[in-house]
Design an enzyme around this catalytic site. Structure first.
Site, PDB file in Angstrom:
ATOM      1  N   CYS A  11       3.574   7.572  -4.509  1.00  0.00           N
ATOM      2  CA  CYS A  11       2.435   8.503  -4.499  1.00  0.00           C
ATOM      3  C   CYS A  11       2.260   9.146  -5.877  1.00  0.00           C
ATOM      4  CB  CYS A  11       2.688   9.581  -3.445  1.00  0.00           C
ATOM      5  SG  CYS A  11       1.500  10.932  -3.477  1.00  0.00           S
ATOM      6  N   SER A  12       1.070   9.046  -6.434  1.00  0.00           N
ATOM      7  CA  SER A  12       0.817   9.603  -7.772  1.00  0.00           C
ATOM      8  C   SER A  12       0.953  11.124  -7.786  1.00  0.00           C
ATOM      9  CB  SER A  12      -0.559   9.180  -8.281  1.00  0.00           C
ATOM     10  OG  SER A  12      -1.577   9.702  -7.461  1.00  0.00           O
TER      11      SER A  12
END
Length: 114
Positions: A11-12
């Site tokens: 997840c960024s």
């Protein structure tokens, strides 16, 4: 200061929050990959209580079947039980410090507890 991040490396937003924590030399960091090591229902309840938010606000709906299961309208206990059983339902990243807990979406929210 001690900080724990409930992290998903794919997840960024989670990676951005982790980068913020790692950039500080005054933080003793614990990284929990919650998909591999899910929090207990008690820990989840404590995290959302300390964040001052109902568990439903921490429910991941994108890429999950949360809506189909009726979780977006369910009560706290039902949502917590579902998250504990299926950690992909937990929105990330959650960060916990002595100053509180934040769901760091956007990642800049982390500054509120540092």
């Amino acid at each position: 200061m001690k900080a724990t991040i409930w992290h998903n490396p794919s997840c960024s937003k989670s990676r951005a929050a982790l980068e913020t924590l790692r950039a500080r030399d005054d933080i003793e960091l614990e990284i929990v990959q919650y998909l591999k090591h899910p929090p207990s229902r008690e820990k989840l309840a404590q995290l959302y209580r300390d964040a001052g938010m109902p568990p439903r606000e921490g429910l991941r709906t994108q890429g999950t079947d949360a809506q189909e299961r009726g979780l977006t309208e369910a009560g706290d206990e039902t949502v917590i039980e579902a998250m504990a059983a299926d950690p992909k339902l937990i929105e990330r990243p959650l960060v916990e410090t002595d100053k509180g807990v934040r769901l760091c979406r956007p990642p800049e929210r982390i500054e509120e507890i540092l």
